[in-house]
Design an enzyme around this catalytic site. Structure first.
Site, PDB file in Angstrom:
ATOM      1  N   ARG A 197      50.403  49.384  44.546  1.00 32.25           N
ATOM      2  CA  ARG A 197      51.125  48.824  43.391  1.00 32.25           C
ATOM      3  C   ARG A 197      52.483  49.513  43.247  1.00 32.25           C
ATOM      4  O   ARG A 197      53.496  48.852  42.956  1.00 32.25           O
ATOM      5  CB  ARG A 197      50.291  48.983  42.108  1.00 32.25           C
ATOM      6  CG  ARG A 197      49.125  48.002  42.055  1.00 32.25           C
ATOM      7  CD  ARG A 197      48.457  47.998  40.684  1.00 32.25           C
ATOM      8  NE  ARG A 197      47.569  49.140  40.479  1.00 32.25           N
ATOM      9  CZ  ARG A 197      46.251  49.132  40.680  1.00 32.25           C
ATOM     10  NH1 ARG A 197      45.652  48.034  41.099  1.00 32.25           N
ATOM     11  NH2 ARG A 197      45.516  50.196  40.452  1.00 32.25           N
ATOM     12  N   PHE A 213      45.022  36.357  43.496  1.00 32.86           N
ATOM     13  CA  PHE A 213      43.857  37.152  43.088  1.00 32.86           C
ATOM     14  C   PHE A 213      44.357  38.336  42.254  1.00 32.86           C
ATOM     15  O   PHE A 213      44.124  39.499  42.576  1.00 32.86           O
ATOM     16  CB  PHE A 213      43.051  37.645  44.295  1.00 32.86           C
ATOM     17  CG  PHE A 213      42.619  36.559  45.255  1.00 32.86           C
ATOM     18  CD1 PHE A 213      41.471  35.818  45.019  1.00 32.86           C
ATOM     19  CD2 PHE A 213      43.378  36.267  46.390  1.00 32.86           C
ATOM     20  CE1 PHE A 213      41.075  34.815  45.913  1.00 32.86           C
ATOM     21  CE2 PHE A 213      42.983  35.269  47.285  1.00 32.86           C
ATOM     22  CZ  PHE A 213      41.822  34.543  47.046  1.00 32.86           C
ATOM     23  N   ASP A 235      44.434  33.799  39.290  1.00 28.86           N
ATOM     24  CA  ASP A 235      43.083  34.344  39.425  1.00 28.86           C
ATOM     25  C   ASP A 235      42.139  33.312  38.840  1.00 28.86           C
ATOM     26  O   ASP A 235      42.522  32.505  38.002  1.00 28.86           O
ATOM     27  CB  ASP A 235      42.942  35.672  38.672  1.00 28.86           C
ATOM     28  CG  ASP A 235      41.728  36.473  39.137  1.00 28.86           C
ATOM     29  OD1 ASP A 235      41.907  37.408  39.952  1.00 28.86           O
ATOM     30  OD2 ASP A 235      40.592  36.167  38.703  1.00 28.86           O
ATOM     31  N   ASP A 285      45.443  39.756  47.647  1.00 29.73           N
ATOM     32  CA  ASP A 285      44.407  40.799  47.529  1.00 29.73           C
ATOM     33  C   ASP A 285      43.069  40.161  47.165  1.00 29.73           C
ATOM     34  O   ASP A 285      42.566  40.311  46.054  1.00 29.73           O
ATOM     35  CB  ASP A 285      44.839  41.822  46.458  1.00 29.73           C
ATOM     36  CG  ASP A 285      43.878  42.997  46.355  1.00 29.73           C
ATOM     37  OD1 ASP A 285      43.123  43.242  47.316  1.00 29.73           O
ATOM     38  OD2 ASP A 285      43.880  43.678  45.308  1.00 29.73           O
ATOM     39  N   CYS A 325      39.532  44.153  51.561  1.00 31.05           N
ATOM     40  CA  CYS A 325      38.661  45.253  51.144  1.00 31.05           C
ATOM     41  C   CYS A 325      37.277  45.113  51.769  1.00 31.05           C
ATOM     42  O   CYS A 325      36.307  45.678  51.279  1.00 31.05           O
ATOM     43  CB  CYS A 325      38.589  45.335  49.619  1.00 31.05           C
ATOM     44  SG  CYS A 325      37.983  43.835  48.850  1.00 31.05           S
TER      45      CYS A 325
HETATM   46  N1  SAH Z   1      44.801  42.702  42.941  1.00 29.91           N
HETATM   47  C1  SAH Z   1      43.890  43.148  41.906  1.00 29.91           C
HETATM   48  C2  SAH Z   1      42.441  43.149  42.363  1.00 29.91           C
HETATM   49  C3  SAH Z   1      41.916  41.833  42.878  1.00 29.91           C
HETATM   50  S1  SAH Z   1      40.187  41.757  42.865  1.00 29.91           S
HETATM   51  C4  SAH Z   1      44.324  44.510  41.408  1.00 29.91           C
HETATM   52  O1  SAH Z   1      45.104  45.225  42.050  1.00 29.91           O
HETATM   53  O2  SAH Z   1      43.867  44.898  40.333  1.00 29.91           O
HETATM   54  C5  SAH Z   1      39.815  40.142  43.298  1.00 29.91           C
HETATM   55  C6  SAH Z   1      40.044  39.108  42.225  1.00 29.91           C
HETATM   56  O3  SAH Z   1      39.793  37.837  42.811  1.00 29.91           O
HETATM   57  C7  SAH Z   1      39.158  39.150  40.987  1.00 29.91           C
HETATM   58  O4  SAH Z   1      39.972  39.256  39.855  1.00 29.91           O
HETATM   59  C8  SAH Z   1      38.413  37.797  40.970  1.00 29.91           C
HETATM   60  O5  SAH Z   1      38.335  37.236  39.653  1.00 29.91           O
HETATM   61  C9  SAH Z   1      39.308  36.966  41.805  1.00 29.91           C
HETATM   62  N2  SAH Z   1      38.705  35.817  42.508  1.00 29.91           N
HETATM   63  C10 SAH Z   1      37.561  35.777  43.207  1.00 29.91           C
HETATM   64  N3  SAH Z   1      37.424  34.570  43.802  1.00 29.91           N
HETATM   65  C11 SAH Z   1      38.518  33.843  43.486  1.00 29.91           C
HETATM   66  C12 SAH Z   1      38.986  32.544  43.821  1.00 29.91           C
HETATM   67  N4  SAH Z   1      38.282  31.747  44.618  1.00 29.91           N
HETATM   68  N5  SAH Z   1      40.180  32.146  43.327  1.00 29.91           N
HETATM   69  C13 SAH Z   1      40.898  32.948  42.527  1.00 29.91           C
HETATM   70  N6  SAH Z   1      40.521  34.186  42.190  1.00 29.91           N
HETATM   71  C14 SAH Z   1      39.344  34.631  42.653  1.00 29.91           C
END
Ligand code: SAH
Length: 381
Positions: A197, A213, A235, A285, A325
């Site tokens: 970040r 995401f 998201d 992500d 991840c």
């Molecule tokens: N980048 C963020 C962490 C991402 S975690 C950070 O740094 O804090 C992954 C995220 O993907 C979660 O918030 C989850 O709600 C979302 N997610 C999971 N499947 C998804 C989909 N099909 N479309 C959109 N978001 C999704």
């Protein structure tokens, strides 16, 4: 593997004990000639039957060992908190800190514990006491992620962790985030992306930014703080987006020109909607796409399609931070997949940097499985 320090012993590698043992029993593992190999905790319900705590025949697996390792791990993180602009970090990272299955994250004065499996969970009372002894920790919370709540005998009485979670506000590199300790992902937020970040913040100036995401807006807030142009953050979780909006506000960052859109990223990328605009900085992500070994092939295909779709939305000279991840998709495979995706999209990319989790989530040589987070910074050339 054991002699080289690997902390896991699979059930299929063992002659089972002569009689059933409960989860958390201290066991000694010997080789076929009866020679001591390791001492650890038994878990009859997991394919990982033993989590190794010591290979020293004389070392007792007791509260002193657990406490000593816990406090040493917390002490190793002191540098991360020392500059006063960050007050949330991982204090104990399981296997990498010689406490297999034990995770402790710090959010300001709150320590949040997570136990992976019944063997580690049996250490709860000792771990709760150790967490409470870390300087500055006023409250210890236990995320009920483990399947059972068995504890290590009568010692558990009076040492239960504080169970009523809530919202706390933390600082990360001078930015403010609210964290829902009860419902947030992981132990509350994705502390492992802290340095990535910060990288995004340093690169964002003037760039139109797409955060896919985005969860509670970690990268969105970082980019905005770094002077990003208009941004779009997507998201599937509406509560996460609501938190992202509040996190922008907590940092005095205007929500004008910062769209937070609830959508399925996979479907959005397929839609004509996504092709209306291009971006100068894209963060990708996704959640882990390979929950186990057998899903690796499918996951690699999914990463490839996802990354190709993203490269198609990149403006000339755009930067893309592409993350994975999934511990089952290793660094080399991930890099190859992302580069193949670029060529699928007809783009030429340069790998600017290959990164991982922040250093409070260390990777140790004896436990390569710990290298789960990959983050490739690419530039369209
Ligand atoms: N980048 C963020 C962490 C991402 S975690 C950070 O740094 O804090 C992954 C995220 O993907 C979660 O918030 C989850 O709600 C979302 N997610 C999971 N499947 C998804 C989909 N099909 N479309 C959109 N978001 C999704």
């Amino acid at each position: 593997m054991i002699r080289s320090g690997h902390p896991w012993i699979y059930a299929e590698a063992l002659v089972p004990p002569p009689e059933p043992l409960p989860a958390g029993a201290v066991v000694e593992v010997v080789d076929f000639s009866g020679r001591f190999l390791a001492r650890g905790l038994w878990d009859p319900g997991s394919p990982i039957a033993v989590r190794v705590f010591t290979r020293e025949p004389g070392e007792v697996l007791g509260e002193a060992l657990v406490r000593g390792r816990f406090l040493a791990a917390a002490e190793r993180r002191a540098g991360i908190l020392a500059d006063g602009v960050t007050d949330a970090c991982r204090l104990v990272h399981g296997e990498a800190d010689f406490l297999p299955g034990v995770v402790c994250d710090r959010y300001g004065g709150v320590a949040v514990l997570r136990f992976d499996g019944d063997a580690a969970a049996s250490l709860r009372p000792w771990v709760v006491r150790a967490a409470g002894a870390v300087p500055g920790i006023g409250r210890v919370l236990d995320r009920p992620f483990s399947r059972t709540r068995r504890s290590r005998g009568p010692a558990s009485r009076g040492t239960a962790a504080d169970e009523a979670p809530g919202l706390v506000v933390v600082r990360e590199n001078g930015l403010t985030f609210e964290v829902d300790l009860g419902r947030g992902h992981k132990t509350g937020m994705y502390l492992d992306q802290r340095d990535n970040r910060a990288l995004v913040r340093s690169l964002a100036g003037g760039r139109r930014t797409l955060d896919l995401f985005c969860y509670v807006g970690g990268f969105t807030v970082a980019a905005a703080a770094g002077g990003a142009g208009p941004s779009l953050s997507i998201d599937i979780s509406k509560p996460a987006l609501a938190a992202a909006r509040r996190n922008l506000g907590l940092n005095g960052l205007s929500a004008d020109e910062r769209e937070l859109v609830p959508a399925d990223v996979f479907a959005w990328l397929e839609s004509s909607e996504s092709r209306r605009r291009t971006w100068d900085l894209i963060v990708l992500d996704p959640p882990s796409l390979a929950p186990n070994r057998s899903s690796v092939r499918a996951a690699v295909g999914a990463y490839r399609r996802l990354n190709a779709a993203v490269f198609r939305l990149a403006a000339p000279r755009a930067l893309v931070l592409s993350c994975s991840c999934s511990s089952h998709v290793d660094e080399a495979v991930f890099r190859k997949t992302v580069l193949a995706a670029a060529s699928d999209a007809g783009r030429r990319v340069e790998v600017v940097e290959s990164r991982g989790a922040a250093p409070d989530h260390p990777v140790v040589s004896s436990f390569p499985e710990g290298n789960y987070l990959k983050a490739l910074l690419l530039r369209i050339v």
